[in-house]
Design a protein around this motif. Structure first.
Motif, PDB file in Angstrom:
ATOM      1  N   ARG A 108       1.299   7.250   2.535  1.00 39.71           N
ATOM      2  CA  ARG A 108       0.443   6.144   1.635  1.00 39.71           C
ATOM      3  C   ARG A 108       0.868   4.594   2.104  1.00 39.71           C
ATOM      4  O   ARG A 108       0.177   3.874   1.806  1.00 39.71           O
ATOM      5  CB  ARG A 108       0.745   6.210   0.085  1.00 39.71           C
ATOM      6  CG  ARG A 108      -0.279   5.506  -0.452  1.00 39.71           C
ATOM      7  CD  ARG A 108       0.091   5.716  -2.052  1.00 39.71           C
ATOM      8  NE  ARG A 108      -1.025   4.968  -2.976  1.00 39.71           N
ATOM      9  CZ  ARG A 108      -0.790   4.444  -4.284  1.00 39.71           C
ATOM     10  NH1 ARG A 108       0.433   4.614  -4.736  1.00 39.71           N
ATOM     11  NH2 ARG A 108      -1.734   3.902  -4.793  1.00 39.71           N
ATOM     12  N   ILE A 138      -5.675   0.292  -6.211  1.00 41.88           N
ATOM     13  CA  ILE A 138      -4.566   0.978  -5.810  1.00 41.88           C
ATOM     14  C   ILE A 138      -3.886   1.728  -7.120  1.00 41.88           C
ATOM     15  O   ILE A 138      -2.943   2.672  -6.876  1.00 41.88           O
ATOM     16  CB  ILE A 138      -3.549   0.342  -5.106  1.00 41.88           C
ATOM     17  CG1 ILE A 138      -3.065  -0.785  -5.813  1.00 41.88           C
ATOM     18  CG2 ILE A 138      -3.954  -0.169  -3.919  1.00 41.88           C
ATOM     19  CD1 ILE A 138      -1.472  -1.489  -5.308  1.00 41.88           C
ATOM     20  N   LEU A 143      -1.173   0.790   1.815  1.00 39.82           N
ATOM     21  CA  LEU A 143      -0.592  -0.125   0.880  1.00 39.82           C
ATOM     22  C   LEU A 143      -0.103  -1.536   1.582  1.00 39.82           C
ATOM     23  O   LEU A 143      -0.640  -2.667   0.804  1.00 39.82           O
ATOM     24  CB  LEU A 143       0.501   0.416   0.076  1.00 39.82           C
ATOM     25  CG  LEU A 143       0.179   1.777  -0.809  1.00 39.82           C
ATOM     26  CD1 LEU A 143       1.325   2.257  -1.473  1.00 39.82           C
ATOM     27  CD2 LEU A 143      -0.911   1.270  -1.910  1.00 39.82           C
TER      28      LEU A 143
END
Length: 245
Positions: free
Chosen positions: A217, A84, A221
């Motif tokens: 996003r 990430i 995540l």
């Protein structure tokens, strides 16, 4: 091992139960149980019922004492950081504070500067609040009844009602998210790590500039951080299911 594995789901077993559940011939079962008793792996009470011996407690305590959560978490933290491209932290409770005990930084040109040893009050920031949320109920209530909520960043929660609601939501969803709570324009996402006894062991978090934690996003995540935290929990011996959703 086939006989010992029977005691994973049964506290005590009579010899007939051992023979029936294992499928081992009677003579072989008697011989193996006798050997396991001689070595201290099984004990027999006055009623002739068998249970795991105290030797397992000794070995179990040694494993728990020698297990360094930082070493266990390191490979998963590295994979998470590379996947990430955000800073990854491991936080533990230190009294009424959280403290970073491990950190993997990112090479991103715009990043959050934190350090190992940094402390924060348990009510502020995702890493702190995950520890507070999964703390034993009595300890959490003691803390909430005594703490004075003070503003640290623009997003710090200073309402006790809102803090309680947020903690309840964290326990339900299995993650905590904060924006500008400890530092303005920053964000942090954290999931719990549990030990072999199902107790809260640490929080695994990612953190960075707030602009990189947009709503588009966040779902991915959250999924990634929760899964990584669960993987670490499993390595610590945690046998429970992941927290949904």
């Amino acid at each position: 091992m086939d006989l010992l594995n029977l005691f994973l789901n049964h506290n005590k077993l009579a010899m007939n139960d051992i023979i029936r559940l294992s499928g081992v011939p009677k003579s072989s079962a008697h011989r193996m149980v006798g050997s396991l008793m001689d070595m201290g792996f099984l004990t027999k009470d006055a009623d002739g019922v068998y249970a795991l011996g105290l030797l397992f407690l000794q070995f179990g305590n040694l494993v728990a004492e020698r297990l360094d959560i930082r070493n266990v978490a390191a490979p998963a933290m590295l994979r998470l950081r590379d996947a990430i491209d955000e800073a990854v932290h491991l936080a533990v409770r230190d009294g009424d504070f959280s403290m970073y005990v491990e950190k993997l930084d990112t090479d991103h040109p715009v990043r959050l500067f934190t350090k190992i040893g940094r402390k924060a009050p348990l009510y502020a920031g995702a890493s702190s609040r995950i520890l507070l949320a999964f703390m034993p109920d009595a300890e959490r209530e003691r803390y909430l009844s005594e703490v004075r909520l003070e503003k640290i960043g623009d997003g710090t929660i200073v309402s006790m009602d809102k803090l309680r609601e947020t903690l309840a939501l964290t326990r339900k969803t299995g993650y905590s998210f904060s924006r500008s709570e400890l530092e303005n324009y920053t964000a942090e996402l954290c999931a719990p790590i549990f030990d072999h006894a199902g107790r809260m062991a640490a929080g695994l978090s990612i953190a960075g500039p707030e602009v990189r934690f947009g709503e588009d996003r966040l779902p991915e995540l959250i999924r990634t951080v929760k899964q990584t935290a669960h993987d670490i929990s499993r390595k610590l011996g945690y046998a429970g299911p992941p927290i949904a959703p």
